[in-house]
Structure formats: structure tokens, C-alpha cells
Design an enzyme around this catalytic site. Sequence first.
Site, short mmCIF file in Angstrom:
data_model
loop_
_atom_site.label_atom_id
_atom_site.label_comp_id
_atom_site.label_asym_id
_atom_site.label_seq_id
_atom_site.Cartn_x
_atom_site.Cartn_y
_atom_site.Cartn_z
N TYR A 93 -64.20 -42.64 33.96
CA TYR A 93 -64.63 -44.01 34.23
C TYR A 93 -65.28 -44.15 35.75
O TYR A 93 -66.24 -45.07 35.77
CB TYR A 93 -63.13 -44.80 34.20
CG TYR A 93 -63.51 -46.15 33.86
CD1 TYR A 93 -62.35 -47.05 34.11
CD2 TYR A 93 -64.52 -46.65 33.45
CE1 TYR A 93 -62.21 -48.35 33.93
CE2 TYR A 93 -64.68 -48.05 33.38
CZ TYR A 93 -63.70 -48.99 33.64
OH TYR A 93 -63.48 -50.39 33.47
N GLU A 103 -73.53 -46.53 36.76
CA GLU A 103 -74.04 -48.17 36.46
C GLU A 103 -74.55 -48.84 37.55
O GLU A 103 -75.45 -49.63 37.32
CB GLU A 103 -72.82 -48.63 35.53
CG GLU A 103 -72.76 -48.04 34.20
CD GLU A 103 -71.46 -48.85 33.38
OE1 GLU A 103 -70.92 -49.73 33.95
OE2 GLU A 103 -70.78 -47.95 32.65
#
Lengths: 245, 257
Positions: A167, A174
Site C-alpha cells: 500500500y 502514485e
Amino acid sequence: MAAPAAKGTSRTAQNDVASIKKKGPGALATAYLVIYNVVMTAGWLVIAIGLVRAYLSKGSYHGLYYSIERPLKFFQTGALLEILHCAVGIVPSSVVLTGFQVMSRVFLTWAVTHSVREVQNEDSVLLFVVAWTVTEIIRYSFYTFSLLNHLPYLIKWARYTLFIVLYPMGVTGELLTIYAALPYVQKTGLYSVTLPNKYNFSFDYYTFLILVMVSYIPLFPQLYFHMMRQRKKVLASGEEHQKSN
Amino acid sequence: LPPEGKALKDDEILQNLPVGTTATLYFKDLGPQVGWTMVFLCEYAGPLFIYLLFYFRLPYIYHHKHAFTSSPYPAVTLACVCHSIHYIKRLVETIFVHRFSHGTMPLRNIVRNCIYYWGFAAWLAYYINHPLYTPPYYGNKQVNYALAMFVICQAGNFSIHLALNNLRSDGSKARKIPYPTKNPFTWLFFFVSCPNYTYEAGAWFSFTIMTQCVPVGLFTLIGFIQMTIWAKGKHYTYIRDFKEYPDLRMAIIPFLL
């Protein structure tokens, strides 16, 4: 998709489905979901294999995006169906939550990586693609096995443990990608509308992207710690069943 | 211990309840509460003042050369008057007209509602009062027709609120079916259960046409969706509670929705 043999039997079949509905998706919905999750697992495996093959043939991990661009777009966009699954009720998740998660992925795939060609060579793209690929392979196989009521502890463990690394890895990839896109968006005025115009509306995509980045600050910890709590709950009760598995 | 069934009403007397000599009362902690009147006053006062900040172009909103200037377009002044009257009307209704069945709502709601109302007011005021504002495509004709519809909808909405208020003029808390009165604006009751929402949607729709501004359109759309949800809820409650409820009525749009 099997069609009912005669009108009489179809009505009783529907009654059975209606009574099963309270316990979970009907038999038809379960079959569809199994097929969906198998297809998605396969799709992300294709992406994973594509990444490995490209790395081996190129000898470096730069610019691997191009080798998996098409399947990535196809299968990540396909995840939009999951919103429909929640809305229709065959999957017991919140439409809003699922919608949010899927839209953020689709946003990154199309509105950032696809739209701003210059970032496609960035290493940050590889970072989130790898994180997504591993996560999705595990997640979709988890759903597949769960639907078939035969979930290997390894898959359950993987789903609720690997996120600890994947994660943050994905979020980093991102954010770095959006950050890399900023100067090009500002220079070209991509997706932006300025005044004056007859609709009396304006939109600055550059500012929007910055706001998106900022929104990670409150959202990421919430989602991360939610998964942590889920992990404690699921794996604690899982250990009791492990012997019977 | 989860209590079963509906909560007791505020005015029920303990002695009159159908229980034996001992009764167990379940309490539910609703969390921090705030009165409806307070919530409405905050929600509506905000947009009233915020819009004016933009209308008078206070410094730091637009470029400093535009500070304290005014727009040359009459449509912009008209929009300010309409927007202000709309929220003044809402404040007057909150203080003098509305009767609330439940006295309070959770504290979170006031924060969430204020963010929504104040945020949208600022956003749409920004564009209408912008130095680069473009007046409506069809000019004065568009503005005047939209203004007429706006005024009609405001009068309609106010009439409905008065009519609903009169349903409980004797102080009772019982639900009654609202019917059309001598006031022509209330004749919409023949066709819909919640004409107040119909008129409200109509007013914002006219305001959108009058200003030809997308953010206003978005505000109208979101408001319409929310009001439709509320109207449907009320409509089905009416149908459930009253056997003789008129068949012709729809929830918010005559014959359609």
C-alpha cells in the site's frame, strides 16, 4: 447462462433464489462473480508476466510501462464493474467506498498516466504498477476462493499482510507520478477551462491535481489503519480455523 | 441492550403506557445535538453574507484592480438581489413559520450542511460576480423570463410552507394530509405531495437560466436529487399512513417523479 427449462420450474427456481438472496448472492450471481474474479486474476497475471518478460528482455526496469499499457488499461478499467456489483447487491460492500477506490485507480490510469505522455517513462509508474499488480492478483484470487468456500489460509494471510508494504509502495508511486505530471499540465493547460466563456465556469487541472495529492494525507492513514484493524480481526479468528483447514 | 420497536413520543405520559407495574426503559445516546432552528439559521445566514462579499468584490477575491468595483451588467445585480431575497425568506421562515417535529439533529450535521451551503454559495458567487462574467446568451429576454419564473416559484414555495404550517395550527403533532387551499399556488397539491420542493427546484432552475452559470446548475442538480429523495420518502409515508391518500399525486414532479 442456463435458461429455465419450463415456466413452472423457473418460478420455483426464482423462489429459491429469492430465499437464498438473504444469505448472499444467488447461484447465478455467484457463478458470474466467480467468472469475473477468475478473469481479473488472469488479467493481472498477464500484466505481471508481461512486466517480468519485458524486464528480462530489456535488461533494465526503465520504461516497462509500454509493454503492459494495454492490459493495464483494460483490466483496471474493467474494475468499474465492481461498482455495479455493489449497487445491484451481489457484493456486500458500500457503493461509495468501492466507487471511490475504483475511480481513484481509473483516474491515475487514464487522467494522469495515459494523458500526460511525458510521465510514462518515469520509474514511479513502475512502482505503482507493480504494487497494483501484486495486490490485485491476491485480491481477486481471494474473492474467487471465498466464493467457492475454499479459501487457503495462505491467500487470506497474503491479502491481509502484504498490503503493509504494497500500500505505501503504491501510494508513493502514485504521488510521484502525479507530481511528475504537474509541470506538463501547467504548461499545456491540459483539461483546463478558463474565463471568460458563456458557461461562466472555470477549471484548473493543475490545482486539481495538487488538491488530489493533498487529499492523500487524510485518506491514506484512514484506509491503512482500517486494513490493519481488519488484519487483526481476520487473522486472529483465522488461526482458530487453521487446524481444520 | 438493543431496544426493539419505535421510540416513544415526547408527549407520552408514563402512567398512560400499556405496561405493568414494572417497566424497563431503554435510552439511546444520540450524541451531541443541536437544535434545527440553530442549524437552519447558520446554514442560511452564511450564503447571504458570503454572496455579498463577492458582489461587492472585497479585496483578495479577484485581482486587486477590481477591488470594490461593480459589474456593469444589470443581470449581476439582479442575481444578487434574488439570491439575497431567497436566503432572507428562508431565515424568516425558520424563525416564524416552520414547526419542527424533532427538536434536534446530530452536531456533525451542522458542520456538514454549513460546508455544503457556504461552499456552494462562495463558488457560484465567485463566477457570477467575476470581472470576466459573460451575461446570458439571449440577453434581457432570457433574464426577464427567468426572473418571472423565479418570483413565481418563491411565492409558491412560501405559500406551501404557510399551508403546511396551518396544518398544525392547533398545536397538535398529528400528521395530516395537506390539501389545496384558495391560494392558487397551493393547487400544486393536486399533483404532488411535496410542492415546496417542486417550487424550490423551479426557483433554482430559473436562477440557473438567469445567470447562465454552470456552478449554479450543479447546485440546482444536487439540490434536486436530494429533494427528490426526501419527497419520495414523504410521499410513501403519506401513502402508508393514509388509506384515502389521493391517487393522482406524485412525489415532486407532476405525473413524472
